[in-house]
Design an enzyme around this catalytic site. Sequence first.
Site, short mmCIF file in Angstrom:
data_model
loop_
_atom_site.label_atom_id
_atom_site.label_comp_id
_atom_site.label_asym_id
_atom_site.label_seq_id
_atom_site.Cartn_x
_atom_site.Cartn_y
_atom_site.Cartn_z
N LYS A 40 -56.18 -26.73 7.99
CA LYS A 40 -55.26 -25.48 7.65
C LYS A 40 -55.31 -24.47 8.49
CE LYS A 40 -59.66 -23.40 6.12
NZ LYS A 40 -60.62 -23.24 5.00
N TYR A 261 -53.97 4.11 26.27
CA TYR A 261 -53.68 5.09 25.05
C TYR A 261 -54.97 5.59 24.67
CZ TYR A 261 -49.10 2.65 23.99
OH TYR A 261 -47.83 2.06 24.37
C1 LIG Z 1 -61.84 -23.97 5.23
C2 LIG Z 1 -62.66 -24.69 4.33
C3 LIG Z 1 -63.44 -25.89 5.07
C4 LIG Z 1 -63.74 -25.95 6.45
O1 LIG Z 1 -64.84 -25.00 6.77
P1 LIG Z 1 -65.70 -24.87 8.19
O2 LIG Z 1 -66.44 -23.77 8.05
O3 LIG Z 1 -64.28 -24.39 8.93
O4 LIG Z 1 -66.07 -26.25 8.60
C5 LIG Z 1 -64.13 -26.48 4.07
N1 LIG Z 1 -63.92 -26.31 2.65
C6 LIG Z 1 -63.16 -25.41 2.31
C7 LIG Z 1 -62.97 -25.31 0.71
C8 LIG Z 1 -62.59 -24.69 3.04
O5 LIG Z 1 -61.82 -23.56 2.53
#
Ligand SMILES: *Cc1c(COP(=O)(O)O)cnc(C)c1O
Length: 385
Positions: A40, A261
Amino acid sequence: MNADMQRAGAILTIDLDAVRDNHRLLRARTGGAVCAAVMKADAYGLGAQQVAPVLANDGCRHFFVAHLDEGIRLRAVLPPDAEVFVLHGPPVGAEREFVAHNLIPVLNSLQQTTAWSALARQMNARLPALLQVDTGMSRMGMPDEEIDVLLPDAEILAPLELRYLMSHLACAEVQDHPMNAAQLRKFHAIRARFPAMPACLANSSGIFLGPDYHFDLVRPGAALYGIAPVAGMANPMRSVVRLQGKIIQTRTIRQGDYVGYGISYSATGTRDIATVAVGYADGWLRAMSNRGAGFIDGVRVPFVGTVSMDSITLDVTGIDKAKLAAGALVDLICPEHPVDAVAALAGSIGYEILTSLGRRYHREYLAPQDDLPQAASNRTALRAA
Ligand SMILES: *Cc1c(COP(=O)(O)O)cnc(C)c1O
């Protein structure tokens, strides 16, 4: 340095060999369970189009994304026998797209399950899905009340081919957190209501909670990309990302001179200040103002002043002038300063640092050595398209 590297403000190097090794390490830790890969947010900012084929070549056949469109793009670079699971499930009205693109939804609610089942009936087909249940995070997945409605309803269930019962852990990176055991107990209780259905619970950190958490399929993301899976323990993963920012100019300031800044920094003596071409628009969070650090040949050089949109200023006093010329590189993510350490200085987590990595960097992908036609002695850089 090639021409693209010369014009860029920073160079992001992504080691695909390390990603593959990390997947192998996770696989080796999960015994009989199948090890998927979570892709993702463009493989946590590193490039799903580059990362996924490397894992597929190494035998991975189960991939997770969050959104439908991420699934469609990922599908195009995977072999046909790879399965793509979409965590958010079908958006209302977009169910048919999943069939058209050979994507398997995670069904998170009665609404999604009913819609997917209705489509299966219309098509006179059995449609595959994962079924997510809530074991305590109250984010996604069916709460008990919805499971109570679903289970007696043969009408909904009959046309579905439910591959895995799935849930997600809220605190897995803290190994002795009582929530882990509580969620595991809850998951077992729900599983008893779905006899013989394979199960999927662990993310990266969940894998390290041990075999009780592995079930049939594990879903690591972060650890693939080098993020430490266990809080307070040495990181067993190979580091994947190196970020090098380029010096635009260096100057010497005197006691009482200001930097940046809001003049949040003033020098207490003579200091050398280098300006580097990375800023908050590149994901180098403003929270790192006066807190972040770079490294030059392993020597720490602290950020001074506020992070700007396109640049940061570092105190490089004491560094050899030859290393501070225009165009010289400062490490912002490197073995001495891994992504988890960067995050700690920003009051964030490695996940947020990686998924914020900017679009203005020049990207170099280091290919896994034995994926190349001939094994060469030097690591080979693949330029991003
Ligand atoms: C993002 C996600 C993962 C992966 O988790 P990590 O901590 O990056 O290994 C697994 N399951 C779900 C439902 C997620 O949203």
